[in-house]
Design a protein around this motif. Structure first.
Motif, PDB file in Angstrom:
ATOM      1  N   LYS A   7       0.869  -1.180   0.000  1.00  0.00           N
ATOM      2  CA  LYS A   7       0.000   0.000   0.000  1.00  0.00           C
ATOM      3  C   LYS A   7       0.902   1.225   0.000  1.00  0.00           C
ATOM      4  O   LYS A   7       1.838   1.305   0.810  1.00  0.00           O
ATOM      5  CB  LYS A   7      -0.905   0.005   1.232  1.00  0.00           C
ATOM      6  CG  LYS A   7      -1.942  -1.094   1.179  1.00  0.00           C
ATOM      7  CD  LYS A   7      -2.890  -1.060   2.347  1.00  0.00           C
ATOM      8  CE  LYS A   7      -3.920  -2.167   2.180  1.00  0.00           C
ATOM      9  NZ  LYS A   7      -4.469  -2.619   3.435  1.00  0.00           N
ATOM     10  N   LEU A   8       0.650   2.143  -0.884  1.00  0.00           N
ATOM     11  CA  LEU A   8       1.482   3.339  -0.987  1.00  0.00           C
ATOM     12  C   LEU A   8       0.673   4.448  -1.633  1.00  0.00           C
ATOM     13  O   LEU A   8      -0.397   4.221  -2.199  1.00  0.00           O
ATOM     14  CB  LEU A   8       2.762   3.057  -1.775  1.00  0.00           C
ATOM     15  CG  LEU A   8       2.673   2.860  -3.280  1.00  0.00           C
ATOM     16  CD1 LEU A   8       4.065   2.751  -3.876  1.00  0.00           C
ATOM     17  CD2 LEU A   8       1.864   1.662  -3.699  1.00  0.00           C
ATOM     18  N   TYR A   9       1.216   5.660  -1.524  1.00  0.00           N
ATOM     19  CA  TYR A   9       0.546   6.788  -2.149  1.00  0.00           C
ATOM     20  C   TYR A   9       0.396   6.553  -3.654  1.00  0.00           C
ATOM     21  O   TYR A   9       1.345   6.126  -4.308  1.00  0.00           O
ATOM     22  CB  TYR A   9       1.347   8.066  -1.943  1.00  0.00           C
ATOM     23  CG  TYR A   9       1.264   8.699  -0.581  1.00  0.00           C
ATOM     24  CD1 TYR A   9       0.261   8.361   0.309  1.00  0.00           C
ATOM     25  CD2 TYR A   9       2.178   9.657  -0.205  1.00  0.00           C
ATOM     26  CE1 TYR A   9       0.189   8.978   1.547  1.00  0.00           C
ATOM     27  CE2 TYR A   9       2.112  10.277   1.031  1.00  0.00           C
ATOM     28  CZ  TYR A   9       1.105   9.928   1.910  1.00  0.00           C
ATOM     29  OH  TYR A   9       1.029  10.541   3.132  1.00  0.00           O
ATOM     30  N   GLU A  10      -0.764   6.890  -4.169  1.00  0.00           N
ATOM     31  CA  GLU A  10      -0.991   6.637  -5.595  1.00  0.00           C
ATOM     32  C   GLU A  10      -0.089   7.487  -6.481  1.00  0.00           C
ATOM     33  O   GLU A  10       0.229   7.089  -7.594  1.00  0.00           O
ATOM     34  CB  GLU A  10      -2.463   6.820  -5.980  1.00  0.00           C
ATOM     35  CG  GLU A  10      -2.982   8.224  -5.857  1.00  0.00           C
ATOM     36  CD  GLU A  10      -4.458   8.333  -6.242  1.00  0.00           C
ATOM     37  OE1 GLU A  10      -5.079   7.324  -6.636  1.00  0.00           O
ATOM     38  OE2 GLU A  10      -4.991   9.456  -6.139  1.00  0.00           O
ATOM     39  N   LYS A  11       0.370   8.655  -5.948  1.00  0.00           N
ATOM     40  CA  LYS A  11       1.245   9.505  -6.761  1.00  0.00           C
ATOM     41  C   LYS A  11       2.585   8.829  -7.045  1.00  0.00           C
ATOM     42  O   LYS A  11       3.315   9.255  -7.934  1.00  0.00           O
ATOM     43  CB  LYS A  11       1.470  10.851  -6.069  1.00  0.00           C
ATOM     44  CG  LYS A  11       2.319  10.767  -4.803  1.00  0.00           C
ATOM     45  CD  LYS A  11       2.492  12.124  -4.150  1.00  0.00           C
ATOM     46  CE  LYS A  11       3.365  12.038  -2.909  1.00  0.00           C
ATOM     47  NZ  LYS A  11       3.484  13.319  -2.214  1.00  0.00           N
ATOM     48  N   ARG A  12       2.931   7.818  -6.283  1.00  0.00           N
ATOM     49  CA  ARG A  12       4.197   7.117  -6.499  1.00  0.00           C
ATOM     50  C   ARG A  12       4.084   6.040  -7.572  1.00  0.00           C
ATOM     51  O   ARG A  12       5.101   5.481  -7.999  1.00  0.00           O
ATOM     52  CB  ARG A  12       4.673   6.476  -5.205  1.00  0.00           C
ATOM     53  CG  ARG A  12       4.839   7.450  -4.068  1.00  0.00           C
ATOM     54  CD  ARG A  12       5.757   6.925  -3.000  1.00  0.00           C
ATOM     55  NE  ARG A  12       5.637   7.674  -1.759  1.00  0.00           N
ATOM     56  CZ  ARG A  12       6.132   8.895  -1.576  1.00  0.00           C
ATOM     57  NH1 ARG A  12       6.763   9.489  -2.558  1.00  0.00           N
ATOM     58  NH2 ARG A  12       5.977   9.499  -0.419  1.00  0.00           N
ATOM     59  N   VAL A  13       2.880   5.714  -7.965  1.00  0.00           N
ATOM     60  CA  VAL A  13       2.695   4.618  -8.925  1.00  0.00           C
ATOM     61  C   VAL A  13       2.565   5.195 -10.332  1.00  0.00           C
ATOM     62  O   VAL A  13       1.557   5.815 -10.680  1.00  0.00           O
ATOM     63  CB  VAL A  13       1.452   3.768  -8.573  1.00  0.00           C
ATOM     64  CG1 VAL A  13       1.313   2.615  -9.548  1.00  0.00           C
ATOM     65  CG2 VAL A  13       1.544   3.252  -7.137  1.00  0.00           C
ATOM     66  N   HIS A  52      -6.721   9.817   1.662  1.00  0.00           N
ATOM     67  CA  HIS A  52      -7.287   8.653   2.350  1.00  0.00           C
ATOM     68  C   HIS A  52      -6.271   7.985   3.276  1.00  0.00           C
ATOM     69  O   HIS A  52      -6.500   6.888   3.765  1.00  0.00           O
ATOM     70  CB  HIS A  52      -7.774   7.623   1.325  1.00  0.00           C
ATOM     71  CG  HIS A  52      -8.994   8.052   0.571  1.00  0.00           C
ATOM     72  ND1 HIS A  52      -9.052   9.217  -0.137  1.00  0.00           N
ATOM     73  CD2 HIS A  52     -10.196   7.465   0.423  1.00  0.00           C
ATOM     74  CE1 HIS A  52     -10.235   9.334  -0.712  1.00  0.00           C
ATOM     75  NE2 HIS A  52     -10.961   8.280  -0.375  1.00  0.00           N
ATOM     76  N   TRP A  53      -5.142   8.673   3.476  1.00  0.00           N
ATOM     77  CA  TRP A  53      -4.057   8.085   4.266  1.00  0.00           C
ATOM     78  C   TRP A  53      -3.850   8.972   5.483  1.00  0.00           C
ATOM     79  O   TRP A  53      -3.250  10.047   5.385  1.00  0.00           O
ATOM     80  CB  TRP A  53      -2.781   8.033   3.417  1.00  0.00           C
ATOM     81  CG  TRP A  53      -1.699   7.176   3.975  1.00  0.00           C
ATOM     82  CD1 TRP A  53      -0.962   7.409   5.084  1.00  0.00           C
ATOM     83  CD2 TRP A  53      -1.227   5.947   3.425  1.00  0.00           C
ATOM     84  NE1 TRP A  53      -0.060   6.399   5.277  1.00  0.00           N
ATOM     85  CE2 TRP A  53      -0.198   5.488   4.269  1.00  0.00           C
ATOM     86  CE3 TRP A  53      -1.577   5.190   2.309  1.00  0.00           C
ATOM     87  CZ2 TRP A  53       0.486   4.307   4.014  1.00  0.00           C
ATOM     88  CZ3 TRP A  53      -0.893   4.021   2.072  1.00  0.00           C
ATOM     89  CH2 TRP A  53       0.116   3.587   2.914  1.00  0.00           C
ATOM     90  N   GLY A  54      -4.336   8.548   6.610  1.00  0.00           N
ATOM     91  CA  GLY A  54      -4.225   9.360   7.808  1.00  0.00           C
ATOM     92  C   GLY A  54      -2.869   9.197   8.469  1.00  0.00           C
ATOM     93  O   GLY A  54      -2.390   8.085   8.654  1.00  0.00           O
TER      94      GLY A  54
HETATM   95  O1  LIG Z   1       5.167   9.938   4.786  1.00  0.00           O
HETATM   96  C1  LIG Z   1       4.583   9.145   5.504  1.00  0.00           C
HETATM   97  O2  LIG Z   1       4.688   9.140   6.722  1.00  0.00           O
HETATM   98  C2  LIG Z   1       3.709   8.149   4.875  1.00  0.00           C
HETATM   99  C3  LIG Z   1       3.768   7.859   3.569  1.00  0.00           C
HETATM  100  C4  LIG Z   1       2.887   6.886   2.980  1.00  0.00           C
HETATM  101  C5  LIG Z   1       2.998   6.445   1.728  1.00  0.00           C
HETATM  102  O3  LIG Z   1       2.093   5.654   1.252  1.00  0.00           O
HETATM  103  C6  LIG Z   1       4.082   6.751   0.766  1.00  0.00           C
HETATM  104  O4  LIG Z   1       5.055   7.430   1.085  1.00  0.00           O
HETATM  105  O5  LIG Z   1       3.953   6.288  -0.377  1.00  0.00           O
END
Ligand SMILES: O=C(O)/C=C/C=C(/O)C(=O)O
Length: 62
Positions: A7-13, A52-54
């Motif tokens: 699971k990761l930020y969509e901007k990274r994909v 959506h990522w708290g």
């Molecule tokens: O930066 C954070 O603490 C959390 C990052 C979460 C991610 O999904 C990411 O960096 O892709």
């Protein structure tokens, strides 16, 4: 079969990072577990919008 979920930020994909992640995570599994697992290794990416990522009680991206 090994199943690797990320699971990761969509901007990274992106098309490039998606392919590299799948390839390199599969390579890592095969290196550690043995090359016989390569053909049975699944990698599933779960892109999540930052909103959506708290983190620390707040939605990301704010
Ligand atoms: O930066 C954070 O603490 C959390 C990052 C979460 C991610 O999904 C990411 O960096 O892709």
């Amino acid at each position: 079969m090994p199943l690797i979920e990320v699971k990761l930020y969509e901007k990274r994909v992106t098309p490039e990072t998606r392919g590299q992640l799948i390839e390199r995570l599969t390579d890592a599994a095969a290196e550690v577990l043995g090359d016989e697992v390569r053909e049975h290794t699944w990698v599933v990416l779960h892109p999540v919008p930052e909103t959506h990522w708290g983190i620390a009680g707040k939605p990301g991206g704010d």
